[in-house]
Design a protein around this motif. Structure first.
Motif, short mmCIF file in Angstrom:
data_model
loop_
_atom_site.label_atom_id
_atom_site.label_comp_id
_atom_site.label_asym_id
_atom_site.label_seq_id
_atom_site.Cartn_x
_atom_site.Cartn_y
_atom_site.Cartn_z
N THR A 241 35.00 59.42 32.47
CA THR A 241 35.66 59.69 33.75
C THR A 241 35.06 58.86 34.88
O THR A 241 33.85 58.62 34.93
CB THR A 241 35.52 61.19 34.11
N ILE A 242 35.94 58.43 35.80
CA ILE A 242 35.55 57.71 37.01
C ILE A 242 36.20 58.40 38.20
O ILE A 242 37.38 58.78 38.14
CB ILE A 242 36.02 56.23 36.95
N VAL A 243 35.44 58.56 39.27
CA VAL A 243 35.97 59.05 40.55
C VAL A 243 35.73 57.96 41.58
O VAL A 243 34.60 57.47 41.73
CB VAL A 243 35.29 60.36 41.00
N VAL A 244 36.78 57.58 42.29
CA VAL A 244 36.67 56.47 43.25
C VAL A 244 37.41 56.83 44.53
O VAL A 244 38.41 57.54 44.51
CB VAL A 244 37.23 55.16 42.64
N GLY A 245 36.90 56.33 45.66
CA GLY A 245 37.60 56.52 46.92
C GLY A 245 36.67 56.60 48.11
O GLY A 245 35.45 56.45 47.99
N ASP A 246 37.26 56.85 49.25
CA ASP A 246 36.53 57.07 50.49
C ASP A 246 36.28 58.57 50.58
O ASP A 246 37.18 59.34 50.91
CB ASP A 246 37.37 56.57 51.67
N LEU A 247 35.05 58.98 50.30
CA LEU A 247 34.73 60.41 50.27
C LEU A 247 34.46 60.97 51.66
O LEU A 247 34.28 62.18 51.81
CB LEU A 247 33.51 60.67 49.37
N ASN A 248 34.40 60.09 52.67
CA ASN A 248 34.07 60.52 54.03
C ASN A 248 32.78 61.35 54.05
O ASN A 248 32.64 62.32 54.79
CB ASN A 248 35.22 61.32 54.65
N ASP A 249 31.85 60.94 53.20
CA ASP A 249 30.54 61.55 53.14
C ASP A 249 29.55 60.48 52.70
O ASP A 249 29.92 59.58 51.92
CB ASP A 249 30.52 62.72 52.15
N VAL A 250 28.33 60.55 53.18
CA VAL A 250 27.34 59.54 52.83
C VAL A 250 26.73 59.83 51.46
O VAL A 250 26.73 60.96 50.98
CB VAL A 250 26.23 59.46 53.90
N PRO A 283 27.54 46.68 63.13
CA PRO A 283 26.44 46.49 62.17
C PRO A 283 25.33 47.53 62.27
O PRO A 283 24.72 47.87 61.26
CB PRO A 283 25.92 45.09 62.51
N LEU A 284 25.05 48.04 63.47
CA LEU A 284 23.95 48.99 63.62
C LEU A 284 24.34 50.42 63.26
O LEU A 284 23.48 51.30 63.19
CB LEU A 284 23.42 48.95 65.06
N LEU A 285 25.62 50.66 63.04
CA LEU A 285 26.09 51.98 62.66
C LEU A 285 26.94 51.89 61.40
O LEU A 285 28.17 52.01 61.42
CB LEU A 285 26.89 52.63 63.79
N ARG A 286 26.27 51.64 60.30
CA ARG A 286 26.97 51.53 59.01
C ARG A 286 26.43 52.55 58.03
O ARG A 286 25.22 52.78 57.94
CB ARG A 286 26.80 50.11 58.44
N PHE A 287 27.37 53.14 57.27
CA PHE A 287 27.04 54.19 56.33
C PHE A 287 27.76 53.94 55.00
O PHE A 287 28.84 53.34 54.97
CB PHE A 287 27.46 55.56 56.87
N PRO A 288 27.22 54.44 53.89
CA PRO A 288 27.91 54.32 52.59
C PRO A 288 28.93 55.44 52.40
O PRO A 288 28.61 56.51 51.90
CB PRO A 288 26.75 54.42 51.59
N LEU A 289 30.17 55.19 52.81
CA LEU A 289 31.23 56.21 52.73
C LEU A 289 32.17 56.02 51.55
O LEU A 289 32.85 56.95 51.14
CB LEU A 289 32.06 56.22 54.02
N ASP A 290 32.25 54.79 51.03
CA ASP A 290 33.18 54.50 49.93
C ASP A 290 32.39 54.51 48.62
O ASP A 290 31.40 53.80 48.48
CB ASP A 290 33.86 53.16 50.16
N HIS A 291 32.87 55.29 47.67
CA HIS A 291 32.06 55.60 46.49
C HIS A 291 32.80 55.33 45.19
O HIS A 291 34.02 55.38 45.13
CB HIS A 291 31.65 57.08 46.49
N VAL A 292 32.00 55.12 44.15
CA VAL A 292 32.48 55.17 42.77
C VAL A 292 31.44 55.95 41.97
O VAL A 292 30.26 55.59 41.97
CB VAL A 292 32.66 53.77 42.16
N PHE A 293 31.88 57.01 41.34
CA PHE A 293 31.02 57.77 40.43
C PHE A 293 31.59 57.64 39.02
O PHE A 293 32.80 57.53 38.84
CB PHE A 293 30.99 59.25 40.83
N CYS A 294 30.72 57.68 38.03
CA CYS A 294 31.21 57.59 36.65
C CYS A 294 30.38 58.46 35.73
O CYS A 294 29.23 58.81 36.03
CB CYS A 294 31.20 56.14 36.16
#
Length: 352
Positions: A241-250, A283-294
């Motif tokens: 299984t893979i989950v992908v998308g913009d989770l709107n969470d860090v 650039p000074l306000l960047r977060f990891p919001l787009d994810h791929v889990f597997c």
């Protein structure tokens, strides 16, 4: 105002902003301070060094502040450490490339008001993935990317005008694809099986829940509920299984960690880097919001953040490879009783 006093006031405010997210409340003011953890760490270290330089450490107050800002810095280092190159990778690299069992995905939040469809198409053509997920896609973006159907015959297209449209294009066969509205009748997600070139069938979930921000959704309840509903479904899934998308969470929030534990999925960022995707223009306000889990059935061939085409998000590219023995070499995250109870509470909580 003396420099030392200004540093103390700033430092205590920063410590407060670090402590607030530890309160597991769904209201946006408790959740939003999870996002800038890297920025808080940089400021905390700066204030610590500046205080040592400019302040005379003589009084009890001086020592209490020094200990407080030091502990704050160490805590933040501890929280972001898993996403550095020094940490152990939870998703292993593939030893050799197996094209028949590989899948390359580009996920991109295009920003609905962005009109640079040509830039998007050029990027997709250049990287030529097997699967494309475009988010925040309205009818303008649907029309502007229709040419993808020439090379991507399998599609699930849900253009919407509410910033939650989804366009899924695939070269690989999609089986039993369905569009679902798990929490909100206006917020879709996609569930589909994907047939790899080898014939192996995997499960793919595409998600884009709402963020906890004022003016859109004052609580994280909907986001958390959707993610955890999918997590429970993933846990019961018997195929890779893979989950992908913009989770709107860090990546480092307690809710993302809870999602990983409940689902048993791995985060490829751990041990590799932050891959901050939002905000592309700040650039000074960047977060990891787009994810791929597997799931542990996969190993990693490659992952990178791609160039921006005038969106507020950078696209993310990941290349995964199914291996029949990968699950024997990798450890699946596990939820304890407290995690299970918290997840059940969030899933059953009324929408506010």
């Amino acid at each position: 105002m003396p420099v030392s006093l200004a540093l103390e006031i700033s430092g205590w405010a920063l410590i407060l902003f670090t402590l607030i997210p530890l309160i597991k409340n769904d209201y946006w003011t408790f959740r939003v301070f999870e996002y800038p953890r890297l920025q808080k760490l940089a400021l905390s270290v700066f204030i610590l060094i500046a205080y040592l330089v400019f302040a005379q450490i003589e009084t009890e107050r001086n020592w209490i502040f020094l200990i407080g800002i030091t502990c704050n810095s160490l805590f933040l280092i501890y929280k972001v450490f898993p996403f550095t190159f020094f940490a152990k990778k939870v998703l292993l690299n593939a030893d050799r490339i197996d094209p028949e069992n590989g899948i390359t995905i580009i996920s991109s939040n295009v920003f609905q008001d962005n009109t640079n469809t040509m830039g998007c198409m050029e990027l997709l053509s250049r990287h030529n993935p097997d699967v494309i997920l475009l988010l925040e896609t309205d009818n303008f973006w649907y029309e502007g990317t229709k040419e993808l159907s020439n090379n991507y015959p399998y599609q699930v297209l849900v253009p919407l005008e509410n910033t939650y449209g989804m366009l899924l294009y695939s070269k690989l066969e999609l089986v039993n694809a369905e569009v679902r509205y798990l929490v909100d009748e206006e917020i879709p997600s996609i569930k589909t099986k994907v047939t790899l070139k080898s014939g192996k069938i995997i499960q793919l979930f595409c998600v884009h829940p709402t963020p906890p921000v004022p003016g859109e959704n004052t609580h994280s309840t909907e986001r958390d509920k959707e993610l955890l509903l999918i997590a429970k479904e993933v846990k019961e899934c018997e195929i890779p299984t893979i989950v992908v998308g913009d989770l709107n969470d860090v990546a480092w929030s307690y809710t993302t960690e809870l999602f990983s534990k409940i689902s048993g999925l791995l985060d490829p960022r751990i041990g590799r880097g932050f891959y901050n995707t939002f905000h592309a223009k700040t650039p000074l306000l960047r977060f990891p919001l787009d994810h791929v889990f597997c799931s542990t059935d996969f190993k990693l061939n490659g992952m990178k953040r791609l160039e921006n085409f005038n969106s507020d998000h950078f696209p993310i590219l990941i290349s995964l490879q199914y291996e029949s023995t990968a699950d024997l070499e990798q450890e699946e995250p596990e939820a304890d009783q407290e995690d299970q109870e918290l997840a059940a509470e969030k899933i059953n909580k009324p929408i506010q």
